[in-house]
Design an enzyme around this catalytic site. Structure first.
Site, PDB file in Angstrom:
ATOM      1  CG  HIS A   5       3.265  -5.243   4.773  1.00  0.00           C
ATOM      2  ND1 HIS A   5       4.052  -4.113   4.878  1.00  0.00           N
ATOM      3  CD2 HIS A   5       1.985  -4.811   4.833  1.00  0.00           C
ATOM      4  CE1 HIS A   5       3.275  -3.045   4.977  1.00  0.00           C
ATOM      5  NE2 HIS A   5       2.018  -3.445   4.956  1.00  0.00           N
ATOM      6  CG  ASP A  45      -1.001  -2.777   7.070  1.00  0.00           C
ATOM      7  OD1 ASP A  45      -0.245  -1.833   7.335  1.00  0.00           O
ATOM      8  OD2 ASP A  45      -1.171  -3.214   5.915  1.00  0.00           O
ATOM      9  CD  GLU A  63       2.298  -0.237   3.907  1.00  0.00           C
ATOM     10  OE1 GLU A  63       1.826  -0.753   2.874  1.00  0.00           O
ATOM     11  OE2 GLU A  63       1.724  -0.290   5.014  1.00  0.00           O
ATOM     12  CG  HIS A 112       1.092   3.648   1.237  1.00  0.00           C
ATOM     13  ND1 HIS A 112      -0.230   4.032   1.232  1.00  0.00           N
ATOM     14  CD2 HIS A 112       1.105   2.326   1.549  1.00  0.00           C
ATOM     15  CE1 HIS A 112      -0.994   2.976   1.522  1.00  0.00           C
ATOM     16  NE2 HIS A 112      -0.203   1.920   1.718  1.00  0.00           N
ATOM     17  CG  HIS A 166       2.715   0.457  -1.663  1.00  0.00           C
ATOM     18  ND1 HIS A 166       1.397   0.667  -1.992  1.00  0.00           N
ATOM     19  CD2 HIS A 166       2.707  -0.307  -0.543  1.00  0.00           C
ATOM     20  CE1 HIS A 166       0.621   0.064  -1.108  1.00  0.00           C
ATOM     21  NE2 HIS A 166       1.390  -0.554  -0.227  1.00  0.00           N
ATOM     22  CG  HIS A 207       2.922  -5.499   1.016  1.00  0.00           C
ATOM     23  ND1 HIS A 207       3.983  -4.664   1.256  1.00  0.00           N
ATOM     24  CD2 HIS A 207       1.819  -4.686   1.019  1.00  0.00           C
ATOM     25  CE1 HIS A 207       3.551  -3.420   1.384  1.00  0.00           C
ATOM     26  NE2 HIS A 207       2.253  -3.400   1.231  1.00  0.00           N
ATOM     27  CG  ASP A 216      -0.972  -5.873   2.849  1.00  0.00           C
ATOM     28  OD1 ASP A 216      -0.905  -5.318   3.970  1.00  0.00           O
ATOM     29  OD2 ASP A 216      -1.219  -5.246   1.812  1.00  0.00           O
TER      30      ASP A 216
END
Length: 406
Positions: free
Chosen positions: A51, A53, A163, A190, A236, A257, A330
């Site tokens: 993961h 971003d 995600e 999420h 999540h 993650h 992450d």
């Protein structure tokens, strides 16, 4: 410590070093030898991270305009990317230094954003475009075989993970469209509930429960992902949802993650009973390196250090096995990471710490499993379930959330 070998005793020294390594006594070996061992393992088995971003950083800072991205440069000194502590942890030089050979890029938009489905498609398109802009460095991957081909070519396999289940708008048709556009995992929630699954914020009391875990439509989402060959990501989600998904799925799951709740008690981490269920499922927990997932007090600027990450990895290995661990840093998704793990270049340092600070004696094969063998195994098993279902004649699910498209 064993001194560095002088030229006239190299054969004997090498023999002794391998004896120490096989015995697990890596703490007695010179740091240079540890470093060389890690470099050798990661050269052969580069990290596949679960993961990152960066795509959201590009959206936030550049409006997805890749012509303004200098990805071949160190973005930690870039005027735009260094303007935020959330956005300065990833670029090609640091990915290479970190021995990253595969990256699941997050296609993510906030729960609060309007039109999340169309924005998610823009992020999926961005990840395609990123690979197109840097073809000598990145290779879009949609299967385990694609990843292995990219690794053999010395490129970084670029995979797409969506995600948040809010982005499929409770539509299996949208789920299938995203898969056809290259998305290879869906994180089922999420920070918000959907009509069919509860988020981890339910466990913390930030939001009320919606469906007490996973609804019957949520079960259908999981089954359709199994049919497609799409990784089911339960980072999540609420604890009840974790357990429910693991009871429903026919394929291994991933936590893209998340870390160990017994080491740091936060709803974003995985409790021991679910770690054990993940072992039975033959899935993988890809350890998050965000400070808030590793240590208490992160909101008061406590960052933790590399040893804290080792503790989480050790706990998951102890509770499940070495076959159920991966890494999902992450990066670009938070503003605090442990000392020594500040960006994507630091993965070799984490592997060195495992050899000197872990409760376990890590063999080269163990390190390779953590780096990429475990996630590749999971991907292949998910693809095998897909292929079996196709042979059995499984068809796309036509289930609607409320029985009506309008």
């Amino acid at each position: 410590m064993i001194p560095l070998c002088s030229a006239n005793i190299v054969p004997l020294c090498v023999t002794l070093l391998f004896a120490f390594i096989q015995a697990g006594d890596t703490r007695l070996i010179e740091p240079e030898v540890i470093r060389a061992r890690v470099q050798r393992v990661l050269d052969q088995h580069p990290v596949i991270d679960g993961h990152n971003d960066l795509p959201f950083s590009i959206r936030y800072l550049l409006n997805n305009n890749l012509s303004r991205l200098n990805f071949l440069d160190d973005l930690s000194t870039d005027k735009v990317f260094s303007s935020s502590s959330y956005t300065n942890q990833t670029d090609l030089p640091r990915l290479r230094k970190g021995k990253v050979g595969g990256q699941f890029w997050s296609a993510f938009v906030l729960c609060s954003m309007d039109n999340p489905t169309s924005k998610a498609l823009e992020q999926i398109d961005l990840i395609h475009n990123l690979a197109a802009f840097y073809p000598d460095q990145l290779s879009l991957a949609q299967s385990a075989a694609d990843v292995e081909k990219a690794l053999s070519e010395g490129k970084i396999a670029s995979l797409i993970g969506v995600e948040g289940g809010h982005m499929i708008n409770s539509s299996l048709s949208v789920l299938r469209a995203m898969y056809r556009n290259g998305a290879r995992y869906l994180t089922l929630s999420h920070s918000c509930n959907t009509p069919w699954i509860d988020a981890s914020e339910v466990d913390s009391g930030k939001i009320p429960t919606g469906v007490y875990g996973l609804s019957s439509f949520g079960e259908e989402v999981v089954r359709e992902m199994n049919r497609l060959g799409m990784l089911v990501d339960i980072s999540h989600v609420s604890t009840a949802a974790m357990r429910h998904v693991l009871r429903v799925t026919e394929a291994p799951i991933i936590f893209s993650h998340s870390s160990a709740r017994a080491v740091h008690n936060t709803p974003r981490n995985v409790p021991d009973d679910v770690i054990e269920m993940t072992r039975t499922n033959e899935g993988i927990i890809m350890v998050s390196l965000i400070s808030c997932h590793l240590v208490r007090g992160c909101k008061e600027n406590v960052r933790g250090n590399i040893t804290d990450a080792v503790r989480h990895i050790d706990h998951i290995r102890r509770t499940a096995s070495v076959d159920n661990i991966g890494l999902g840093g992450d990066y670009n998704g938070a503003n605090r990471f442990p000392k020594g793990l500040e960006d994507v270049s630091k993965y070799p340092d984490l592997f060195e710490a495992l050899l000197t600070e872990s409760d376990f004696d890590w063999t080269d094969e163990d390190l390779a499993k953590l780096a990429n063998k475990n996630i590749l195994r999971v991907m292949k098993k998910v693809e095998a379930v897909r292929d079996r279902k196709a042979t059995e004649g499984a068809l796309p699910s036509l289930t609607l959330l409320d029985g009506n498209l309008l």
